[in-house]
Design a protein around this motif. Structure first.
Motif, PDB file in Angstrom:
ATOM      1  N   HIS A  64      33.119 -33.715  52.927  1.00  0.00           N
ATOM      2  CA  HIS A  64      32.488 -35.030  53.120  1.00  0.00           C
ATOM      3  C   HIS A  64      31.227 -34.891  53.971  1.00  0.00           C
ATOM      4  O   HIS A  64      30.206 -35.532  53.697  1.00  0.00           O
ATOM      5  N   CYS A  65      31.277 -34.043  54.985  1.00  0.00           N
ATOM      6  CA  CYS A  65      30.106 -33.772  55.827  1.00  0.00           C
ATOM      7  C   CYS A  65      28.976 -33.195  54.976  1.00  0.00           C
ATOM      8  O   CYS A  65      27.825 -33.610  55.086  1.00  0.00           O
ATOM      9  N   VAL A  66      29.329 -32.243  54.129  1.00  0.00           N
ATOM     10  CA  VAL A  66      28.346 -31.611  53.239  1.00  0.00           C
ATOM     11  C   VAL A  66      27.715 -32.665  52.340  1.00  0.00           C
ATOM     12  O   VAL A  66      26.493 -32.704  52.171  1.00  0.00           O
ATOM     13  N   SER A  67      28.531 -33.543  51.775  1.00  0.00           N
ATOM     14  CA  SER A  67      28.018 -34.596  50.894  1.00  0.00           C
ATOM     15  C   SER A  67      27.066 -35.524  51.628  1.00  0.00           C
ATOM     16  O   SER A  67      26.025 -35.911  51.083  1.00  0.00           O
ATOM     17  N   SER A  68      27.397 -35.894  52.847  1.00  0.00           N
ATOM     18  CA  SER A  68      26.555 -36.794  53.627  1.00  0.00           C
ATOM     19  C   SER A  68      25.192 -36.180  53.921  1.00  0.00           C
ATOM     20  O   SER A  68      24.150 -36.822  53.749  1.00  0.00           O
ATOM     21  N   VAL A  69      25.187 -34.932  54.362  1.00  0.00           N
ATOM     22  CA  VAL A  69      23.930 -34.250  54.668  1.00  0.00           C
ATOM     23  C   VAL A  69      23.119 -34.050  53.385  1.00  0.00           C
ATOM     24  O   VAL A  69      21.910 -34.280  53.355  1.00  0.00           O
ATOM     25  N   THR A  70      23.785 -33.649  52.308  1.00  0.00           N
ATOM     26  CA  THR A  70      23.104 -33.444  51.032  1.00  0.00           C
ATOM     27  C   THR A  70      22.456 -34.737  50.547  1.00  0.00           C
ATOM     28  O   THR A  70      21.298 -34.744  50.110  1.00  0.00           O
ATOM     29  N   GLU A  71      23.170 -35.835  50.650  1.00  0.00           N
ATOM     30  CA  GLU A  71      22.639 -37.127  50.208  1.00  0.00           C
ATOM     31  C   GLU A  71      21.406 -37.532  51.014  1.00  0.00           C
ATOM     32  O   GLU A  71      20.398 -37.957  50.441  1.00  0.00           O
ATOM     33  N   GLU A  72      21.466 -37.404  52.325  1.00  0.00           N
ATOM     34  CA  GLU A  72      20.324 -37.790  53.165  1.00  0.00           C
ATOM     35  C   GLU A  72      19.112 -36.903  52.908  1.00  0.00           C
ATOM     36  O   GLU A  72      17.988 -37.390  52.794  1.00  0.00           O
ATOM     37  N   LEU A  73      19.330 -35.594  52.820  1.00  0.00           N
ATOM     38  CA  LEU A  73      18.202 -34.687  52.578  1.00  0.00           C
ATOM     39  C   LEU A  73      17.624 -34.864  51.184  1.00  0.00           C
ATOM     40  O   LEU A  73      16.416 -34.753  50.993  1.00  0.00           O
ATOM     41  N   SER A  74      18.466 -35.167  50.214  1.00  0.00           N
ATOM     42  CA  SER A  74      18.000 -35.383  48.844  1.00  0.00           C
ATOM     43  C   SER A  74      17.094 -36.612  48.742  1.00  0.00           C
ATOM     44  O   SER A  74      16.297 -36.723  47.814  1.00  0.00           O
ATOM     45  N   GLY A  75      17.208 -37.519  49.701  1.00  0.00           N
ATOM     46  CA  GLY A  75      16.379 -38.715  49.714  1.00  0.00           C
ATOM     47  C   GLY A  75      14.975 -38.494  50.244  1.00  0.00           C
ATOM     48  O   GLY A  75      14.126 -39.376  50.131  1.00  0.00           O
ATOM     49  N   LEU A  76      14.702 -37.314  50.815  1.00  0.00           N
ATOM     50  CA  LEU A  76      13.353 -37.030  51.305  1.00  0.00           C
ATOM     51  C   LEU A  76      12.420 -36.775  50.129  1.00  0.00           C
ATOM     52  O   LEU A  76      12.813 -36.161  49.127  1.00  0.00           O
ATOM     53  N   ALA A  77      11.194 -37.226  50.250  1.00  0.00           N
ATOM     54  CA  ALA A  77      10.192 -37.056  49.197  1.00  0.00           C
ATOM     55  C   ALA A  77       9.987 -35.581  48.873  1.00  0.00           C
ATOM     56  O   ALA A  77       9.827 -34.761  49.776  1.00  0.00           O
ATOM     57  N   GLY A  78      10.026 -35.253  47.593  1.00  0.00           N
ATOM     58  CA  GLY A  78       9.749 -33.899  47.131  1.00  0.00           C
ATOM     59  C   GLY A  78      10.936 -32.960  47.081  1.00  0.00           C
ATOM     60  O   GLY A  78      10.824 -31.851  46.571  1.00  0.00           O
ATOM     61  N   VAL A  79      12.099 -33.388  47.608  1.00  0.00           N
ATOM     62  CA  VAL A  79      13.269 -32.501  47.626  1.00  0.00           C
ATOM     63  C   VAL A  79      13.810 -32.343  46.209  1.00  0.00           C
ATOM     64  O   VAL A  79      14.039 -33.317  45.498  1.00  0.00           O
ATOM     65  N   GLU A  80      13.984 -31.089  45.801  1.00  0.00           N
ATOM     66  CA  GLU A  80      14.476 -30.761  44.465  1.00  0.00           C
ATOM     67  C   GLU A  80      15.923 -30.293  44.480  1.00  0.00           C
ATOM     68  O   GLU A  80      16.587 -30.325  43.453  1.00  0.00           O
ATOM     69  N   GLY A  81      16.408 -29.820  45.616  1.00  0.00           N
ATOM     70  CA  GLY A  81      17.781 -29.340  45.691  1.00  0.00           C
ATOM     71  C   GLY A  81      18.189 -29.041  47.114  1.00  0.00           C
ATOM     72  O   GLY A  81      17.351 -28.765  47.962  1.00  0.00           O
ATOM     73  N   VAL A  82      19.486 -29.133  47.372  1.00  0.00           N
ATOM     74  CA  VAL A  82      20.041 -28.864  48.702  1.00  0.00           C
ATOM     75  C   VAL A  82      21.276 -27.991  48.519  1.00  0.00           C
ATOM     76  O   VAL A  82      22.128 -28.282  47.676  1.00  0.00           O
ATOM     77  N   GLU A  83      21.369 -26.936  49.303  1.00  0.00           N
ATOM     78  CA  GLU A  83      22.542 -26.052  49.298  1.00  0.00           C
ATOM     79  C   GLU A  83      23.064 -25.965  50.724  1.00  0.00           C
ATOM     80  O   GLU A  83      22.284 -25.775  51.657  1.00  0.00           O
ATOM     81  N   VAL A  84      24.369 -26.107  50.888  1.00  0.00           N
ATOM     82  CA  VAL A  84      24.972 -26.050  52.221  1.00  0.00           C
ATOM     83  C   VAL A  84      26.025 -24.953  52.238  1.00  0.00           C
ATOM     84  O   VAL A  84      26.906 -24.911  51.383  1.00  0.00           O
ATOM     85  N   GLU A  85      25.928 -24.072  53.231  1.00  0.00           N
ATOM     86  CA  GLU A  85      26.970 -23.085  53.492  1.00  0.00           C
ATOM     87  C   GLU A  85      27.727 -23.596  54.712  1.00  0.00           C
ATOM     88  O   GLU A  85      27.266 -23.450  55.841  1.00  0.00           O
ATOM     89  N   LEU A  86      28.878 -24.210  54.465  1.00  0.00           N
ATOM     90  CA  LEU A  86      29.661 -24.848  55.522  1.00  0.00           C
ATOM     91  C   LEU A  86      30.368 -23.811  56.385  1.00  0.00           C
ATOM     92  O   LEU A  86      31.051 -22.923  55.878  1.00  0.00           O
ATOM     93  N   VAL A  87      30.206 -23.967  57.690  1.00  0.00           N
ATOM     94  CA  VAL A  87      30.942 -23.186  58.680  1.00  0.00           C
ATOM     95  C   VAL A  87      31.625 -24.223  59.568  1.00  0.00           C
ATOM     96  O   VAL A  87      31.032 -24.711  60.532  1.00  0.00           O
TER      97      VAL A  87
ATOM     98  N   ASP B  60       9.062 -29.484  46.654  1.00  0.00           N
ATOM     99  CA  ASP B  60       7.780 -29.158  46.035  1.00  0.00           C
ATOM    100  C   ASP B  60       6.715 -28.782  47.058  1.00  0.00           C
ATOM    101  O   ASP B  60       5.674 -28.238  46.709  1.00  0.00           O
ATOM    102  N   ALA B  61       6.952 -29.056  48.337  1.00  0.00           N
ATOM    103  CA  ALA B  61       6.060 -28.673  49.432  1.00  0.00           C
ATOM    104  C   ALA B  61       6.911 -28.540  50.693  1.00  0.00           C
ATOM    105  O   ALA B  61       8.028 -29.051  50.755  1.00  0.00           O
TER     106      ALA B  61
END
Length: 107
Positions: A52-75, A87-88
């Motif tokens: 759930h933490c991974v999903s929350s962070v992924t969702e917020e970062l995916s909302g930034l302009a230009g973001v094409e993908g997010v990968e999380v290595e959970l520890v 893209d930049a």
């Protein structure tokens, strides 16, 4: 042993990016070119413990302009590595705000 969970919001284009642990142990926020011309940046995030933490962070970062993908290595209970393809190059302050909005801390 530590658990690693990878969640990608787009196909595995970020797999070409080397894992954290370079000259500064992965703490760098410097952008690196991804295989398809995108920029890949890695960040360390504290406070994440589950999918759930991974999903929350992924969702917020995916909302930034230009973001094409997010990968999380959970520890769980440690510093998770979040790699963002865009893209930049992203501003660290924007990434920090998105991670904070999700409820976690950018290291």
């Amino acid at each position: 042993m530590l658990q690693n969970i990878e969640i990608m919001s787009t196909p595995a284009e970020a797999d070409a990016q080397p894992q954290a642990g370079g000259c500064c142990g992965g703490a760098c926020h410097a952008p690196a070119p991804a295989a398809d011309g995108a920029v890949s940046q890695s960040f360390e995030v504290e406070g994440m413990t589950c999918g759930h933490c991974v999903s929350s962070v992924t969702e917020e970062l995916s909302g930034l302009a230009g973001v094409e993908g997010v990968e999380v290595e959970l520890v769980p209970g440690g510093r998770s590595t979040v790699t963002v393809a865009s893209d930049a190059a992203l501003r660290v302050d924007d990434v920090r705000a998105a991670v904070s909005e999700a409820g976690y801390t950018l290291v």
